[in-house]
Motif scaffolding. Structure first.
Motif, PDB file in Angstrom:
ATOM      1  N   VAL A 142     -29.500  -4.695  10.531  1.00  0.00           N
ATOM      2  CA  VAL A 142     -29.496  -5.732   9.523  1.00  0.00           C
ATOM      3  C   VAL A 142     -30.040  -7.071  10.133  1.00  0.00           C
ATOM      4  CG1 VAL A 142     -28.100  -7.151   7.678  1.00  0.00           C
ATOM      5  CG2 VAL A 142     -27.491  -4.651   8.169  1.00  0.00           C
TER       6      VAL A 142
ATOM      7  N   ALA B  19     -28.228 -10.840   9.500  1.00  0.00           N
ATOM      8  CA  ALA B  19     -26.900 -10.748   9.042  1.00  0.00           C
ATOM      9  C   ALA B  19     -26.045 -12.027   9.430  1.00  0.00           C
ATOM     10  CB  ALA B  19     -26.531  -9.604  10.153  1.00  0.00           C
TER      11      ALA B  19
ATOM     12  N   SER C 130     -25.669 -10.764   2.793  1.00  0.00           N
ATOM     13  CA  SER C 130     -26.045  -9.596   4.122  1.00  0.00           C
ATOM     14  C   SER C 130     -24.667  -9.475   4.530  1.00  0.00           C
ATOM     15  CB  SER C 130     -26.721 -10.597   5.372  1.00  0.00           C
ATOM     16  OG  SER C 130     -25.940 -11.616   5.707  1.00  0.00           O
ATOM     17  N   HIS C 131     -23.510 -10.213   4.468  1.00  0.00           N
ATOM     18  CA  HIS C 131     -22.236  -9.865   4.980  1.00  0.00           C
ATOM     19  C   HIS C 131     -21.739  -8.884   4.043  1.00  0.00           C
ATOM     20  CE1 HIS C 131     -17.832 -10.353   5.956  1.00  0.00           C
ATOM     21  NE2 HIS C 131     -18.160 -10.934   7.022  1.00  0.00           N
TER      22      HIS C 131
ATOM     23  N   MET D 209     -23.493  -5.427   4.710  1.00  0.00           N
ATOM     24  CA  MET D 209     -22.813  -4.873   6.086  1.00  0.00           C
ATOM     25  C   MET D 209     -21.427  -4.421   5.861  1.00  0.00           C
ATOM     26  SD  MET D 209     -23.625  -7.136   9.515  1.00  0.00           S
ATOM     27  CE  MET D 209     -22.626  -6.127  10.303  1.00  0.00           C
ATOM     28  N   SER D 210     -20.934  -4.807   4.936  1.00  0.00           N
ATOM     29  CA  SER D 210     -19.013  -4.362   4.954  1.00  0.00           C
ATOM     30  C   SER D 210     -19.499  -3.165   4.063  1.00  0.00           C
ATOM     31  CB  SER D 210     -18.442  -5.416   4.146  1.00  0.00           C
ATOM     32  OG  SER D 210     -17.249  -4.865   3.726  1.00  0.00           O
TER      33      SER D 210
ATOM     34  N   VAL E  34     -23.918   0.152  11.884  1.00  0.00           N
ATOM     35  CA  VAL E  34     -24.822  -1.132  11.352  1.00  0.00           C
ATOM     36  C   VAL E  34     -24.584  -2.119  12.787  1.00  0.00           C
ATOM     37  CG1 VAL E  34     -24.723  -3.293   9.900  1.00  0.00           C
ATOM     38  CG2 VAL E  34     -23.739  -0.736   8.951  1.00  0.00           C
TER      39      VAL E  34
ATOM     40  N   PRO F 233     -25.830  -5.777  13.430  1.00  0.00           N
ATOM     41  CA  PRO F 233     -26.371  -7.177  12.837  1.00  0.00           C
ATOM     42  C   PRO F 233     -27.434  -7.964  14.033  1.00  0.00           C
ATOM     43  CG  PRO F 233     -24.010  -7.305  13.803  1.00  0.00           C
ATOM     44  CD  PRO F 233     -24.482  -5.913  13.838  1.00  0.00           C
TER      45      PRO F 233
ATOM     46  N   GLN G 295     -18.977  -5.517  14.742  1.00  0.00           N
ATOM     47  CA  GLN G 295     -20.157  -5.360  15.342  1.00  0.00           C
ATOM     48  C   GLN G 295     -20.780  -6.337  16.215  1.00  0.00           C
ATOM     49  OE1 GLN G 295     -20.414  -1.854  14.421  1.00  0.00           O
ATOM     50  NE2 GLN G 295     -18.483  -2.495  13.454  1.00  0.00           N
TER      51      GLN G 295
END
Length: 145
Positions: free
Chosen positions: A23, A26, A34-35, A38-39, A48, A50, A63
């Motif tokens: 990502v 991130a 983006s958070h 990602m979650s 994932v 970042p 991560q």
């Protein structure tokens, strides 16, 4: 490829076949898209990674963050891009320099650069732009299960 419309089967096959997603852009800020993405991806079982030079070495959602795609020590299946459209081409170039190359480069909502997409596709990389896995996954993958 027509990047105005994607066949459901195209998107579904991507979301079902990728396992490791980088990502780019991130953010540790919970209010940033983006958070949330990602979650969501972590919750669906994806690995994932970042990517954000301003947070390299720190952790986002548990991560470890790397500065650049080239810093990732394992193959990635997909590069998810949270950068302005004007930066999409540079991210495509970074992704195409990886060995092995990712199979997919995905630009989030608002991220589109047709010339960069054409370059990636010419190199055999699938491209999605101006879409989000957060909206596509429930619409396609859950229904197809």
């Amino acid at each position: 490829m027509d990047h105005d419309r994607y066949a459901s089967a195209y998107i579904c096959s991507i979301l079902r076949s990728v396992h490791t997603i980088a990502v780019v852009g991130a953010s540790p800020n919970q209010s940033r898209p983006s958070h949330g993405v990602m979650s969501f991806l972590l919750g669906k079982g994806y690995r994932v990674i970042p990517v954000n030079p301003g947070h390299a070495g720190k952790r986002i959602l548990g991560q470890r963050v790397v500065a650049h795609l080239a810093d990732i020590a394992e193959p990635v299946d997909m590069v998810e891009v949270f950068r302005a459209s004007s930066r999409f081409s540079a991210v495509v170039d970074e992704a195409l320099a990886l060995q092995p190359r990712p199979r997919v480069i995905w630009g989030e909502f608002g991220v589109r650069d047709d010339a960069a997409a054409e370059k990636a596709e010419a190199a055999g990389v699938r491209v999605v732009m101006d879409r989000s896995p957060v909206t596509e996954y429930p619409r396609l993958v859950r229904r197809a299960s």
